[in-house]
Design an enzyme around this catalytic site. Structure first.
Site, short mmCIF file in Angstrom:
data_model
loop_
_atom_site.label_atom_id
_atom_site.label_comp_id
_atom_site.label_asym_id
_atom_site.label_seq_id
_atom_site.Cartn_x
_atom_site.Cartn_y
_atom_site.Cartn_z
N GLU A 12 0.85 -1.19 0.00
CA GLU A 12 0.00 0.00 0.00
C GLU A 12 0.88 1.24 0.00
OE1 GLU A 12 -2.90 0.59 3.06
OE2 GLU A 12 -3.68 -1.46 2.93
N GLU B 190 -13.69 5.47 -1.57
CA GLU B 190 -14.63 4.58 -0.87
C GLU B 190 -15.43 5.38 0.16
OE1 GLU B 190 -12.68 0.65 0.15
OE2 GLU B 190 -10.94 1.72 -0.67
N LYS C 154 -15.78 4.55 4.24
CA LYS C 154 -14.64 4.39 5.14
C LYS C 154 -14.74 5.40 6.27
CE LYS C 154 -10.73 2.92 4.09
NZ LYS C 154 -9.31 2.76 3.69
N GLU D 191 -9.44 9.56 4.23
CA GLU D 191 -9.68 8.12 4.13
C GLU D 191 -10.63 7.77 2.99
OE1 GLU D 191 -8.49 5.35 5.78
OE2 GLU D 191 -6.95 6.74 6.45
#
Length: 486
Positions: A274, A328, A331, A337
């Site tokens: 990541e 997303e 999240k 985030e």
């Protein structure tokens, strides 16, 4: 690339000797290059169906994808696509996987054997950032990895599928300078050494999640944005080995390599499972923004696909998974985030960056934006400048803000002890101020050293909210903080 040497109607026989050497160089250079994949997270309620996602991946030339589970719909959609896949055994299942081989056998049969090789699963991530899991699953990690490996052996898949586990950089005790990289003492014997031994035995590699954004955001007053975004900069010299670093990413990765070397595991490779930069963030998340995200990810892709390794491991072929494919919306946490995606759920690009070598050769380096740039970053000496005086004539001291959290404190501590030039010798294991061995206590000592070294100037005790000034001499355990005369 061939048009650099001859036109469409020229044959290889007419290729000149200098051009032939150029092509040999290009092919050899490409052979040493790393690879780019992407994390496909699904904590959202508005993402396109899996078959459309697979088509998106293929249309962008992305040949590797990392999942956070083994969802049947996704694995079926990836079947026959030619895309290589990393799957994950969630932290919640580590306990069972570690305790019973039957659970591991059943998990592998249900989630791997049922899809492979049509779905080209080539690695299993056992857990994710287990050491920071609030449910304290650390002790189950290596036994779970060994049971999953044994199950792969049982089904004769161990030669084609590797087992590893992504660790966060918070697993490091020291990360600056890179040459001083070391793992946290409390993790080494119980889990780090057994895990590295397992990786060596099985020919696998260490998975690492690395985010220069966090370090920059917490220390934007002292870290150059150009250094964080792979842009032109004068570099930072590692005081331990003399190597010069031109990117925070390379420095972070080499700190992990150094930490492995310190434990005599020099021959284990590394994959960055990541890394990324948010295109949007809260007001306090310095550096978050679309232009900076495009610069970081775009320049990172260029950096990886054109090869060259890191200063410490110049021949390393580094595999990197960008985080993440989509924004997303479900999240939790700060705004950032929900804004790490390369694409919106509509499949529209959040920003345009190269993702393949063909695109890299067509586009120049991504400059990125200046809204968040610090125009005059503080430049430390890179060494352990000065000593802390026994004089107590000063009127102010600098201490860590415990509310900033260990992650932000650790990033600021790494800078203060490294590029910032603070004297951190006393918080090493043999130092007078090593105890109490907490991030807050060590950070307070380092911040104060940096603050005093810089003449207690305004702004030198901030670290983006990770520190503040006090008017009484701090004391942690038997360690008393003093001031210096400079």
């Amino acid at each position: 690339m061939l048009t650099l040497c001859f036109s469409h109607n020229q044959s290889m026989e007419r290729l000149t000797f200098p051009c032939f050497l150029l092509l040999l160089f290009i092919f050899a250079f490409a052979a040493d290059a790393g690879s780019i994949g992407v994390n496909y997270g699904r904590i959202a309620n508005n993402l396109p169906p899996a078959p459309k996602v697979v088509q998106l991946l293929k249309s962008q030339g992305l040949e590797k994808v990392k999942l956070y589970d083994t969802d049947p719909t996704v694995l079926k959609a990836l079947a026959g696509s030619g895309i290589k896949v990393v799957v994950d055994l969630p932290n919640e299942q580590l306990y069972l996987a570690s305790k019973t081989s039957s659970f591991a056998n059943n998990w592998v049969q249900k989630n791997i054997v049922a899809y492979h090789p049509s779905t080209q699963i080539y690695a299993i991530a056992v857990g994710n950032e287990v050491f920071v899991d609030p449910n304290n699953t650390t002790n189950y990690l290596v036994p779970a990895m060994r049971n999953i490996q044994a199950a792969l052996v049982k089904f004769k898949l161990d030669s084609s599928i590797k087992v590893s586990s992504p660790i966060a950089l918070s697993a490091l005790q020291n990360s600056y300078p890179s040459s001083a990289g070391s793992f946290k003492q409390e993790l080494i014997e119980p889990v780090i050494k057994p895990m590295l031994e397992f990786l060596r035995e099985t020919g696998s590699y260490l998975m690492v999640n690395a985010y220069p954004f966090f370090a920059y955001s917490a220390n934007a007053d002292v870290i150059s944005l150009d250094y964080a975004l792979f842009r032109n900069n004068s570099g930072v010299v590692d005081s331990g080995n003399g190597l010069r670093y031109y990117s925070l990413f390379d420095a972070q990765i080499d700190a992990v390599f150094a930490a492995m070397s310190a434990l005599k595991y020099d021959n284990i490779e590394l994959t960055v499972t990541e890394t990324g930069w948010p295109s949007k963030g809260d007001e306090t998340e310095t550096g978050a923004g679309e232009e900076n995200a495009a610069a970081y990810n775009g320049n990172l892709v260029r950096r990886i696909l054109t090869g060259g390794g890191t200063p410490l491991r110049p021949k390393a072929e580094i595999e990197v998974f960008l985080f993440a494919l989509f924004n997303e919306n479900n999240k939790p946490g700060p705004t950032s985030e929900r804004n790490y995606g390369l694409f919106y759920p509509t499949e529209e690009k959040v920003y345009d960056i190269p993702l393949t070598m063909a695109e890299v050769t067509q586009q120049g380096p991504v400059s990125g934006g200046g809204k968040s740039q610090v125009t005059n970053p503080v430049k430390g000496s890179g060494g352990s400048g000065g000593t802390v005086s026994t004089s107590s004539s000063g009127q102010t001291w600098c201490v860590a803000n415990g509310k900033a959290g260990n992650q932000r404190l650790q990033a600021a501590l790494d800078y203060a002890c490294g590029e910032g030039g603070a004297d951190c010798s006393q918080i090493q294991p043999s130092g007078l101020c090593y105890d109490p061995n907490t991030v807050e206590a060590h950070a307070s000592f380092a911040f104060n050293s940096y603050y005093q070294k810089n003449g207690r100037r305004m702004g030198t005790c901030d670290f983006q909210g990770a520190a503040y000034v006090v008017t009484q001499p701090p004391k942690f355990g038997k360690c008393e903080f003093t001031t210096t005369s400079n």
